[in-house]
Scaffold this motif. Sequence first.
Motif, PDB file in Angstrom:
ATOM      1  N   LYS A  76       0.830  -1.199   0.000  1.00 48.99           N
ATOM      2  CA  LYS A  76       0.000   0.000   0.000  1.00 48.99           C
ATOM      3  C   LYS A  76       0.865   1.250   0.000  1.00 48.99           C
ATOM      4  CE  LYS A  76      -3.983  -2.040   2.259  1.00 48.99           C
ATOM      5  NZ  LYS A  76      -4.902  -1.975   3.379  1.00 48.99           N
ATOM      6  N   GLU A  77       2.099   1.084   0.381  1.00 48.65           N
ATOM      7  CA  GLU A  77       3.056   2.190   0.427  1.00 48.65           C
ATOM      8  C   GLU A  77       4.292   1.825  -0.393  1.00 48.65           C
ATOM      9  OE1 GLU A  77       2.310   5.044   1.449  1.00 48.65           O
ATOM     10  OE2 GLU A  77       0.478   4.494   2.473  1.00 48.65           O
ATOM     11  N   PRO A  78       4.153   1.794  -1.711  1.00 43.36           N
ATOM     12  CA  PRO A  78       5.260   1.323  -2.540  1.00 43.36           C
ATOM     13  C   PRO A  78       6.498   2.219  -2.508  1.00 43.36           C
ATOM     14  CG  PRO A  78       3.512   2.229  -3.905  1.00 43.36           C
ATOM     15  CD  PRO A  78       2.988   2.157  -2.499  1.00 43.36           C
ATOM     16  N   CYS A  79       6.385   3.460  -2.078  1.00 38.90           N
ATOM     17  CA  CYS A  79       7.529   4.376  -2.090  1.00 38.90           C
ATOM     18  C   CYS A  79       8.046   4.701  -0.691  1.00 38.90           C
ATOM     19  CB  CYS A  79       7.155   5.654  -2.841  1.00 38.90           C
ATOM     20  SG  CYS A  79       6.661   5.345  -4.555  1.00 38.90           S
ATOM     21  N   LYS A  80       7.691   3.878   0.273  1.00 36.54           N
ATOM     22  CA  LYS A  80       8.094   4.146   1.651  1.00 36.54           C
ATOM     23  C   LYS A  80       9.618   4.135   1.806  1.00 36.54           C
ATOM     24  CE  LYS A  80       7.434   2.686   6.405  1.00 36.54           C
ATOM     25  NZ  LYS A  80       6.744   1.771   7.300  1.00 36.54           N
ATOM     26  N   LYS A  81      10.300   3.188   1.192  1.00 36.19           N
ATOM     27  CA  LYS A  81      11.753   3.109   1.314  1.00 36.19           C
ATOM     28  C   LYS A  81      12.402   4.388   0.797  1.00 36.19           C
ATOM     29  CE  LYS A  81      15.915   0.861  -0.389  1.00 36.19           C
ATOM     30  NZ  LYS A  81      16.612   2.129  -0.431  1.00 36.19           N
ATOM     31  N   GLU A  82      11.960   4.855  -0.363  1.00 40.01           N
ATOM     32  CA  GLU A  82      12.528   6.066  -0.955  1.00 40.01           C
ATOM     33  C   GLU A  82      12.279   7.284  -0.066  1.00 40.01           C
ATOM     34  OE1 GLU A  82      10.799   3.748  -2.523  1.00 40.01           O
ATOM     35  OE2 GLU A  82      12.012   3.104  -4.232  1.00 40.01           O
ATOM     36  N   ALA A  83      11.082   7.363   0.522  1.00 42.10           N
ATOM     37  CA  ALA A  83      10.767   8.481   1.420  1.00 42.10           C
ATOM     38  C   ALA A  83      11.646   8.434   2.668  1.00 42.10           C
ATOM     39  CB  ALA A  83       9.285   8.450   1.793  1.00 42.10           C
ATOM     40  N   CYS A  84      11.879   7.247   3.192  1.00 42.02           N
ATOM     41  CA  CYS A  84      12.750   7.107   4.363  1.00 42.02           C
ATOM     42  C   CYS A  84      14.187   7.470   4.008  1.00 42.02           C
ATOM     43  CB  CYS A  84      12.680   5.686   4.911  1.00 42.02           C
ATOM     44  SG  CYS A  84      11.093   5.307   5.690  1.00 42.02           S
ATOM     45  N   ASP A  85      14.612   7.111   2.800  1.00 39.43           N
ATOM     46  CA  ASP A  85      15.963   7.465   2.356  1.00 39.43           C
ATOM     47  C   ASP A  85      16.128   8.982   2.280  1.00 39.43           C
ATOM     48  OD1 ASP A  85      16.549   4.772   2.149  1.00 39.43           O
ATOM     49  OD2 ASP A  85      16.394   4.721  -0.047  1.00 39.43           O
ATOM     50  N   VAL A 118      18.360  10.995  -4.171  1.00 37.63           N
ATOM     51  CA  VAL A 118      17.302  10.238  -3.481  1.00 37.63           C
ATOM     52  C   VAL A 118      15.930  10.851  -3.742  1.00 37.63           C
ATOM     53  CG1 VAL A 118      18.713   9.132  -1.721  1.00 37.63           C
ATOM     54  CG2 VAL A 118      17.813  11.388  -1.285  1.00 37.63           C
ATOM     55  N   ILE A 119      15.864  12.153  -3.922  1.00 37.43           N
ATOM     56  CA  ILE A 119      14.588  12.800  -4.261  1.00 37.43           C
ATOM     57  C   ILE A 119      14.143  12.345  -5.650  1.00 37.43           C
ATOM     58  CG2 ILE A 119      13.473  15.011  -4.773  1.00 37.43           C
ATOM     59  CD1 ILE A 119      15.264  16.212  -2.502  1.00 37.43           C
ATOM     60  N   GLU A 120      15.078  12.262  -6.570  1.00 32.82           N
ATOM     61  CA  GLU A 120      14.741  11.797  -7.921  1.00 32.82           C
ATOM     62  C   GLU A 120      14.304  10.331  -7.909  1.00 32.82           C
ATOM     63  OE1 GLU A 120      18.250  12.938 -10.095  1.00 32.82           O
ATOM     64  OE2 GLU A 120      17.498  14.986 -10.371  1.00 32.82           O
ATOM     65  N   LYS A 121      14.860   9.533  -7.004  1.00 32.75           N
ATOM     66  CA  LYS A 121      14.418   8.130  -6.876  1.00 32.75           C
ATOM     67  C   LYS A 121      12.977   8.065  -6.382  1.00 32.75           C
ATOM     68  CE  LYS A 121      18.909   5.984  -6.249  1.00 32.75           C
ATOM     69  NZ  LYS A 121      19.787   5.226  -5.355  1.00 32.75           N
ATOM     70  N   LEU A 122      12.612   8.944  -5.445  1.00 34.83           N
ATOM     71  CA  LEU A 122      11.225   8.979  -4.979  1.00 34.83           C
ATOM     72  C   LEU A 122      10.310   9.415  -6.120  1.00 34.83           C
ATOM     73  CD1 LEU A 122       9.001   8.774  -2.852  1.00 34.83           C
ATOM     74  CD2 LEU A 122       9.551  11.118  -2.166  1.00 34.83           C
ATOM     75  N   GLN A 123      10.736  10.400  -6.876  1.00 35.31           N
ATOM     76  CA  GLN A 123       9.931  10.855  -8.012  1.00 35.31           C
ATOM     77  C   GLN A 123       9.699   9.705  -8.995  1.00 35.31           C
ATOM     78  OE1 GLN A 123      11.727  13.689 -10.689  1.00 35.31           O
ATOM     79  NE2 GLN A 123       9.738  14.423 -11.373  1.00 35.31           N
ATOM     80  N   ALA A 124      10.739   8.951  -9.296  1.00 33.47           N
ATOM     81  CA  ALA A 124      10.611   7.823 -10.218  1.00 33.47           C
ATOM     82  C   ALA A 124       9.661   6.765  -9.661  1.00 33.47           C
ATOM     83  CB  ALA A 124      11.986   7.216 -10.497  1.00 33.47           C
ATOM     84  N   CYS A 125       9.760   6.496  -8.368  1.00 32.13           N
ATOM     85  CA  CYS A 125       8.858   5.532  -7.735  1.00 32.13           C
ATOM     86  C   CYS A 125       7.411   6.007  -7.838  1.00 32.13           C
ATOM     87  CB  CYS A 125       9.253   5.323  -6.277  1.00 32.13           C
ATOM     88  SG  CYS A 125       8.180   4.161  -5.403  1.00 32.13           S
ATOM     89  N   CYS A 126       7.199   7.293  -7.571  1.00 35.05           N
ATOM     90  CA  CYS A 126       5.844   7.846  -7.621  1.00 35.05           C
ATOM     91  C   CYS A 126       5.266   7.775  -9.038  1.00 35.05           C
ATOM     92  CB  CYS A 126       5.847   9.282  -7.115  1.00 35.05           C
ATOM     93  SG  CYS A 126       6.152   9.386  -5.333  1.00 35.05           S
ATOM     94  N   GLU A 127       6.105   8.037 -10.019  1.00 27.28           N
ATOM     95  CA  GLU A 127       5.639   7.925 -11.406  1.00 27.28           C
ATOM     96  C   GLU A 127       5.290   6.482 -11.737  1.00 27.28           C
ATOM     97  OE1 GLU A 127       8.790   9.724 -13.679  1.00 27.28           O
ATOM     98  OE2 GLU A 127       8.227  11.748 -13.021  1.00 27.28           O
ATOM     99  N   LYS A 128       6.102   5.561 -11.242  1.00 26.14           N
ATOM    100  CA  LYS A 128       5.879   4.133 -11.512  1.00 26.14           C
ATOM    101  C   LYS A 128       4.570   3.641 -10.901  1.00 26.14           C
ATOM    102  CE  LYS A 128       8.171  -0.321 -10.955  1.00 26.14           C
ATOM    103  NZ  LYS A 128       9.341  -1.009 -10.414  1.00 26.14           N
ATOM    104  N   CYS A 129       4.222   4.152  -9.705  1.00 21.56           N
ATOM    105  CA  CYS A 129       3.003   3.679  -9.024  1.00 21.56           C
ATOM    106  C   CYS A 129       1.833   4.653  -9.226  1.00 21.56           C
ATOM    107  CB  CYS A 129       3.256   3.433  -7.551  1.00 21.56           C
ATOM    108  SG  CYS A 129       3.387   4.920  -6.546  1.00 21.56           S
TER     109      CYS A 129
END
Length: 63
Positions: A6-15, A33-44
């Motif tokens: 339910k929280e697919p980007c939790k790891k990136e947010a914690c990073d 790490v911000i760009e990794k979260l952005q990529a995760c958010c786009e993916k989900c």
Amino acid sequence: MPQPSKEPCKKEACDIQACLSKNNFLPQRCRTVIEKLQACCEKCNNESTHCGSVANLLKQIKK
């Protein structure tokens, strides 16, 4: 078959939190790490609660 998180980007947010803590809360120093979260958010399709803050962080690093 495992259910998607339910929280697919939790790891990136914690990073990001860890990076900001180490870098005196300067988002410019955490660009990767911000760009990794952005990529995760786009993916989900922004379906993680952690995606709400990524737009503001991106604005701060582009200053």
